[in-house]
Every structure is written in structure tokens, then in C-alpha cells.
Design a protein around this motif. Structure first.
Motif, PDB file in Angstrom:
ATOM      1  N   ILE A  35       0.647  -1.380  -0.252  1.00 16.92           N
ATOM      2  CA  ILE A  35      -0.081  -0.295   0.188  1.00 16.92           C
ATOM      3  C   ILE A  35       0.993   1.742  -0.138  1.00 16.92           C
ATOM      4  O   ILE A  35       0.507   2.654  -0.731  1.00 16.92           O
ATOM      5  CB  ILE A  35      -0.689  -0.549   0.995  1.00 16.92           C
ATOM      6  CG1 ILE A  35      -1.772  -1.279   0.544  1.00 16.92           C
ATOM      7  CG2 ILE A  35      -1.858   0.882   1.473  1.00 16.92           C
ATOM      8  CD1 ILE A  35      -2.688  -1.220   2.297  1.00 16.92           C
ATOM      9  N   MET A  36       1.699   0.916   0.305  1.00 14.86           N
ATOM     10  CA  MET A  36       3.413   2.438   0.885  1.00 14.86           C
ATOM     11  C   MET A  36       3.540   2.634  -0.446  1.00 14.86           C
ATOM     12  O   MET A  36       3.413   3.631  -0.846  1.00 14.86           O
ATOM     13  CB  MET A  36       4.241   1.751   1.819  1.00 14.86           C
ATOM     14  CG  MET A  36       3.503   2.377   3.487  1.00 14.86           C
ATOM     15  SD  MET A  36       4.990   1.608   4.101  1.00 14.86           S
ATOM     16  CE  MET A  36       6.344   2.773   4.163  1.00 14.86           C
ATOM     17  N   LYS A  37       3.876   1.612  -1.535  1.00 13.55           N
ATOM     18  CA  LYS A  37       4.070   1.720  -2.710  1.00 13.55           C
ATOM     19  C   LYS A  37       3.312   1.601  -3.217  1.00 13.55           C
ATOM     20  O   LYS A  37       3.228   3.365  -4.679  1.00 13.55           O
ATOM     21  CB  LYS A  37       4.820   0.296  -3.260  1.00 13.55           C
ATOM     22  CG  LYS A  37       6.368  -0.349  -2.107  1.00 13.55           C
ATOM     23  CD  LYS A  37       6.383  -1.100  -3.308  1.00 13.55           C
ATOM     24  CE  LYS A  37       7.601  -2.036  -2.750  1.00 13.55           C
ATOM     25  NZ  LYS A  37       8.165  -2.959  -3.817  1.00 13.55           N
ATOM     26  N   ALA A  38       1.790   1.448  -3.134  1.00 14.81           N
ATOM     27  CA  ALA A  38       0.832   2.140  -4.083  1.00 14.81           C
ATOM     28  C   ALA A  38       0.559   3.646  -4.128  1.00 14.81           C
ATOM     29  O   ALA A  38       0.642   4.296  -4.700  1.00 14.81           O
ATOM     30  CB  ALA A  38      -0.015   1.718  -4.216  1.00 14.81           C
ATOM     31  N   SER A  39       0.569   4.198  -2.850  1.00 16.14           N
ATOM     32  CA  SER A  39       0.555   5.254  -2.503  1.00 16.14           C
ATOM     33  C   SER A  39       2.044   6.276  -3.092  1.00 16.14           C
ATOM     34  O   SER A  39       1.524   7.458  -4.180  1.00 16.14           O
ATOM     35  CB  SER A  39       1.017   5.588  -0.670  1.00 16.14           C
ATOM     36  OG  SER A  39       0.589   7.105  -0.437  1.00 16.14           O
ATOM     37  N   ASN A  40       2.921   5.725  -2.909  1.00 20.59           N
ATOM     38  CA  ASN A  40       4.515   6.728  -3.714  1.00 20.59           C
ATOM     39  C   ASN A  40       4.195   6.829  -4.736  1.00 20.59           C
ATOM     40  O   ASN A  40       3.860   7.792  -5.579  1.00 20.59           O
ATOM     41  CB  ASN A  40       5.854   5.471  -3.604  1.00 20.59           C
ATOM     42  CG  ASN A  40       5.980   5.708  -1.984  1.00 20.59           C
ATOM     43  OD1 ASN A  40       5.784   6.813  -1.272  1.00 20.59           O
ATOM     44  ND2 ASN A  40       7.019   4.868  -2.187  1.00 20.59           N
ATOM     45  N   PHE A  41       3.526   5.710  -5.225  1.00 22.66           N
ATOM     46  CA  PHE A  41       2.858   5.993  -7.056  1.00 22.66           C
ATOM     47  C   PHE A  41       2.069   6.451  -7.586  1.00 22.66           C
ATOM     48  O   PHE A  41       1.717   7.676  -7.909  1.00 22.66           O
ATOM     49  CB  PHE A  41       2.276   4.585  -7.888  1.00 22.66           C
ATOM     50  CG  PHE A  41       1.782   4.723  -8.875  1.00 22.66           C
ATOM     51  CD1 PHE A  41       2.718   4.807 -10.719  1.00 22.66           C
ATOM     52  CD2 PHE A  41       0.700   4.838  -9.484  1.00 22.66           C
ATOM     53  CE1 PHE A  41       1.854   5.208 -11.813  1.00 22.66           C
ATOM     54  CE2 PHE A  41      -0.274   5.235 -10.423  1.00 22.66           C
ATOM     55  CZ  PHE A  41       1.102   5.244 -12.241  1.00 22.66           C
ATOM     56  N   ILE A  42       0.897   6.845  -6.350  1.00 22.19           N
ATOM     57  CA  ILE A  42      -0.457   7.771  -6.561  1.00 22.19           C
ATOM     58  C   ILE A  42      -0.044   9.069  -6.531  1.00 22.19           C
ATOM     59  O   ILE A  42      -0.055  10.385  -7.837  1.00 22.19           O
ATOM     60  CB  ILE A  42      -1.346   7.316  -5.186  1.00 22.19           C
ATOM     61  CG1 ILE A  42      -2.219   5.802  -5.733  1.00 22.19           C
ATOM     62  CG2 ILE A  42      -2.238   8.317  -5.487  1.00 22.19           C
ATOM     63  CD1 ILE A  42      -2.778   5.895  -4.580  1.00 22.19           C
ATOM     64  N   ARG A  43       1.310   9.212  -5.557  1.00 29.62           N
ATOM     65  CA  ARG A  43       2.157  11.088  -5.252  1.00 29.62           C
ATOM     66  C   ARG A  43       2.964  11.054  -7.124  1.00 29.62           C
ATOM     67  O   ARG A  43       2.848  12.394  -7.146  1.00 29.62           O
ATOM     68  CB  ARG A  43       2.929  10.304  -3.571  1.00 29.62           C
ATOM     69  CG  ARG A  43       3.629  11.928  -3.713  1.00 29.62           C
ATOM     70  CD  ARG A  43       4.495  12.307  -2.506  1.00 29.62           C
ATOM     71  NE  ARG A  43       2.839  11.745  -1.367  1.00 29.62           N
ATOM     72  CZ  ARG A  43       3.083  10.449  -0.568  1.00 29.62           C
ATOM     73  NH1 ARG A  43       3.479   9.848  -0.615  1.00 29.62           N
ATOM     74  NH2 ARG A  43       2.117  11.137   0.601  1.00 29.62           N
ATOM     75  N   ASP A  44       3.168  10.268  -7.595  1.00 28.32           N
ATOM     76  CA  ASP A  44       3.920  10.660  -8.572  1.00 28.32           C
ATOM     77  C   ASP A  44       3.666  10.798  -9.292  1.00 28.32           C
ATOM     78  O   ASP A  44       3.618  11.536 -10.747  1.00 28.32           O
ATOM     79  CB  ASP A  44       5.556   9.215  -8.597  1.00 28.32           C
ATOM     80  CG  ASP A  44       6.275  10.038  -9.724  1.00 28.32           C
ATOM     81  OD1 ASP A  44       6.928  10.727 -10.338  1.00 28.32           O
ATOM     82  OD2 ASP A  44       6.244   8.701 -10.748  1.00 28.32           O
TER      83      ASP A  44
END
Length: 178
Positions: A35-44
Motif C-alpha cells: 500500500i505504501m508503494k501504491a501510495s508512492n505511485f499515486i503521489r508521483d
């Protein structure tokens, strides 16, 4: 019975409850790091949005991922009815194509979680793919009015090959003139 979406047999009937069981197994394999990785993608992915919209977008989708994964794991509802296996197969194929185009492990995690969540909301819960309150360009939002999901961009996106809009239960919000 299949324990992964990739193991499902689309040549037979699929009950909403059987699909939920598969999604529960998928949800259990999603960890906080994913979920943290997915959040990083969303942020990017949102880096070029205006700051106020960007922060809301990041917070809303990260929260939605957390909440929906928990909802899937905890869902004890007995659902009636079946899922159209051809429609589900087509839906998952689009999700798979999007995931295969991932440029990073963050994006891959995003697509994996989005697939599980969108499959759950669309085929098990029969709810809108996007969470109520999702903002779209022009300041329009997805709304739930009298049990009907109103999307401000449904008609503009439903024929886009990679968009999942054509599978979504939401209808075009007629008050939005695009």
C-alpha cells in the motif's frame, strides 16, 4: 475453487460469494509495504496536479486503498447472484494489461491493489469503482444520490479502451455539461 484471480475458470458460473472468497485471499496477500508503494505511485502520478487537488487526490486514494482492503478482508455479507464470467474476464484482462505496462514496482503494486479493489466494488458490492467524493477535472465529483452513483465523466470515458468506466455501475451525471 480458485484462490487467485488468475486461477479463475471463466467457462463456468461464478457466484458473487465465490468471487469474494478469491478476493479475500488476494487482499490477505497485500501488505502495508504494498500500500505504501501504491501510495508512492499515486503521489508521483499526481505531481503535475494543482497542489490542493493533488493533496486531496493522494489522501483520498491512499485512504480508499487501506479501507477497501480492510473491507474485503472483513466482509461477512452473503451476496446473492452471479457475476457474468465474460464481463469479469474482460475486466481483469484490462487490469492485467495495465499492470504489464508498469514502469516501476510502485506502479505494479498500485495496479495489483486497484485490481482487487475495483473487482470487489464492481462485481461483489456493485458500487462505483471510484469512491464517492472523487474529484475530476473541472471540480466535479462523483456523488451518490438516492442510491444512484452519478459520475461527471462517465460518457467521456466509457469508450476509452483502457478505462474501466464501461464496467462501472455509475451513470453520467446529467447536471454536468462537458
Amino acid at each position: 475453487m480458485a484462490i487467485k484471480l488468475t486461477e479463475m475458470d471463466f467457462d463456468q458460473k461464478i457466484s458473487r460469494n465465490d468471487l469474494l472468497k478469491v478476493l479475500k485471499n488476494e487482499a490477505r496477500s497485500i501488505h502495508i509495504q504494498d500500500i505504501m508503494k501504491a501510495s508512492n505511485f499515486i503521489r508521483d502520478d499526481a505531481k503535475f496536479m494543482p497542489r490542493t487537488e493533488r493533496e486531496d487526490y493522494i489522501a483520498r486514494f491512499t485512504k480508499a486503498f487501506f479501507a477497501r482492503i480492510k473491507d474485503i478482508k472483513d466482509d461477512g455479507t452473503i451476496y446473492t447472484g452471479e457475476v457474468d464470467p465474460d464481463t469479469l474476464s474482460e475486466f481483469l484482462e484490462i487490469q492485467n494489461q495495465l499492470a504489464q505496462k508498469s514502469n516501476s514496482s510502485d506502479e505494479e503494486c498500485f495496479h495489483r491493489i486497484a485490481c482487487v479493489v475495483a473487482t470487489y466494488t464492481t462485481f461483489v458490492r456493485e458500487e462505483s469503482i471510484h469512491p464517492v467524493g472523487t474529484r475530476f477535472p473541472g471540480g466535479f465529483t462523483l456523488q451518490l444520490v438516492n442510491g444512484v452513483y452519478l459520475c461527471p465523466v462517465k460518457d467521456k470515458q466509457k469508450d476509452t479502451p483502457s478505462a474501466l468506466c464501461r464496467f462501472c455501475v455509475a451513470v453520467q451525471d446529467e447536471s454536468v455539461d462537458m
